[in-house]
Design a protein around this motif. Structure first.
Motif, PDB file in Angstrom:
ATOM      1  N   SER A   1       0.889  -1.171   0.000  1.00 21.10           N
ATOM      2  CA  SER A   1       0.000   0.000   0.000  1.00 21.10           C
ATOM      3  C   SER A   1       0.920   1.212   0.000  1.00 21.10           C
ATOM      4  O   SER A   1       2.123   1.070  -0.046  1.00 21.10           O
TER       5      SER A   1
ATOM      6  N   CYS B   1       1.182   3.125   2.511  1.00 20.75           N
ATOM      7  CA  CYS B   1       1.336   3.471   3.935  1.00 20.75           C
ATOM      8  C   CYS B   1       2.782   3.455   4.389  1.00 20.75           C
ATOM      9  O   CYS B   1       3.599   2.693   3.855  1.00 20.75           O
TER      10      CYS B   1
ATOM     11  N   ASP C   1     -13.107   2.883  11.017  1.00 25.86           N
ATOM     12  CA  ASP C   1     -13.357   2.629   9.586  1.00 25.86           C
ATOM     13  C   ASP C   1     -12.488   3.484   8.674  1.00 25.86           C
ATOM     14  O   ASP C   1     -12.618   3.403   7.446  1.00 25.86           O
ATOM     15  N   GLU C   2     -11.650   4.322   9.257  1.00 25.49           N
ATOM     16  CA  GLU C   2     -10.841   5.219   8.425  1.00 25.49           C
ATOM     17  C   GLU C   2      -9.829   4.409   7.603  1.00 25.49           C
ATOM     18  O   GLU C   2      -9.009   3.686   8.158  1.00 25.49           O
ATOM     19  N   LYS C   3      -9.966   4.533   6.276  1.00 30.69           N
ATOM     20  CA  LYS C   3      -9.100   3.721   5.408  1.00 30.69           C
ATOM     21  C   LYS C   3      -8.118   4.585   4.612  1.00 30.69           C
ATOM     22  O   LYS C   3      -7.130   4.082   4.091  1.00 30.69           O
ATOM     23  N   ASP C   4      -8.443   5.896   4.480  1.00 30.54           N
ATOM     24  CA  ASP C   4      -7.652   6.724   3.568  1.00 30.54           C
ATOM     25  C   ASP C   4      -6.535   7.502   4.245  1.00 30.54           C
ATOM     26  O   ASP C   4      -5.485   7.709   3.655  1.00 30.54           O
TER      27      ASP C   4
ATOM     28  N   TRP D   1      -3.560   8.492   7.038  1.00 27.34           N
ATOM     29  CA  TRP D   1      -2.537   7.827   7.870  1.00 27.34           C
ATOM     30  C   TRP D   1      -2.734   8.174   9.346  1.00 27.34           C
ATOM     31  O   TRP D   1      -2.576   7.344  10.223  1.00 27.34           O
TER      32      TRP D   1
ATOM     33  N   THR E   1      -4.103   5.447  12.056  1.00 22.77           N
ATOM     34  CA  THR E   1      -5.269   4.652  11.660  1.00 22.77           C
ATOM     35  C   THR E   1      -4.873   3.172  11.577  1.00 22.77           C
ATOM     36  O   THR E   1      -3.672   2.829  11.554  1.00 22.77           O
TER      37      THR E   1
ATOM     38  N   PRO F   1      -4.933   1.136   8.979  1.00 21.39           N
ATOM     39  CA  PRO F   1      -4.047   0.771   7.864  1.00 21.39           C
ATOM     40  C   PRO F   1      -2.567   1.039   8.170  1.00 21.39           C
ATOM     41  O   PRO F   1      -1.696   0.264   7.760  1.00 21.39           O
TER      42      PRO F   1
ATOM     43  N   THR G   1      -0.383  -6.886   8.207  1.00 20.14           N
ATOM     44  CA  THR G   1      -0.568  -7.625   6.962  1.00 20.14           C
ATOM     45  C   THR G   1       0.641  -8.507   6.667  1.00 20.14           C
ATOM     46  O   THR G   1       0.494  -9.673   6.310  1.00 20.14           O
TER      47      THR G   1
END
Ligand SMILES: O=C1O[C@H](COP(=O)(O)O)[C@@H](O)[C@H](O)[C@H]1O
Length: 266
Positions: free
Chosen positions: A146, A148, A175-178, A180, A198, A200, A243
């Protein structure tokens, strides 16, 4: 150590006999990751939390770690921060400065705390910008799956409600995905205004450690680690699932006391 092993897909569990053992094991773990990152990348980018974590990291200020760790290569960030003055007793920066950073030879310009003189929203945006610059110069790595940042280590505590950083149960921030770094102004735990990494970003780190002590957190530890169905999905700590990185839990026996089927070696 009372127990060490891997529990289903929830990472490695280290359950320590007492707080002294936990402090030593945590210091060894951080020192080893620092050495490996400095060898591989020349720097160690680590994000701290507030709360009980800093006290539990205290052995790093003592021999041998105060001499053997390559402090000059450390870059410090915060996984979450309360939007208060840096001199305020609620400030996670102040906690870390008083308890750790002022006691070891960290380079002051490597300490990246938030701007405490702007709104929570601006502080989160500015902090994102700071991290972006350090990703560009590769002081902080970048995730290969990603865009990130990939911190070498993110150190998290956990509250009795299962919150990590300032990611609270049933809050939209989960739920914040966009972004950092994002902000909240309605934290259920005071103070209300905070910035936080966040999910991610946390889940892109090379290593994440969650450090939890005390019986008041035993139920949240159980919900975050054991396989107990839909109830556990509301526990933010359960959403910490690096991940490609490695997750390690540091628990004392009271915090681990409600975990399913663990054989302690006495
Ligand atoms: O408010 C916060 O709480 C958590 C947990 O704190 P603890 O004292 O129960 O360990 C902490 O990790 C977070 O950084 C902090 O802002």
């Amino acid at each position: 150590m009372a127990f060490s092993g891997v529990k289903n897909d929830r990472g490695e569990l280290r359950i320590l006999e007492n707080l002294d053992e936990l402090r030593t094991d945590l210091a060894d773990y951080i020192a080893e990751l620092s050495e490996a990152a400095v060898k591989e990348r020349g720097v160690f980018a680590v994000a701290l939390s507030g709360g009980s974590l800093i006290g539990l990291m205290g052995k790093l200020c003592e021999a041998p770690y105060n001499k053997t760790v390559d402090w000059g290569k450390w870059y410090i960030f915060w996984a979450d921060e309360r939007v208060v003055a840096k001199s305020h007793s609620d400030s996670n920066y102040k906690l870390a400065k008083d308890g750790l950073l002022s006691k070891v030879p960290i380079v002051p310009s490597h300490v990246h705390s938030i701007n405490d003189s702007v709104s929570a929203e601006e502080a989160a945006d500015e902090y994102t910008f700071v991290i972006r610059q350090l990703v560009k110069s590769r002081m902080v790595s970048v995730s290969d799956i990603s865009d990130c940042p990939k911190f070498d280590l993110i150190l998290l505590g956990m509250g009795p409600d299962g919150h990590v950083a300032s990611l609270f149960p049933n809050h939209a921030v989960l739920d914040e995905k966009d972004e950092w770094v994002t902000f909240i102004t309605d934290s259920p735990k005071p103070p209300p205004e905070r910035i936080t990494f966040t999910l991610p970003v946390i889940n892109s780190a090379s290593n994440v450690a969650i450090v939890v002590t005390g019986e008041t957190k035993a139920e949240a530890v159980h919900l975050a680690i054991d396989n107990i169905g839909p109830d556990s999905q509301s526990v933010p700590a359960r959403l910490v699932q690096p991940t490609k990185g490695k997750l390690v839990w540091f628990l004392d026996k009271p915090a681990a006391s409600k975990l399913d089927s663990l054989q302690f070696s006495e």
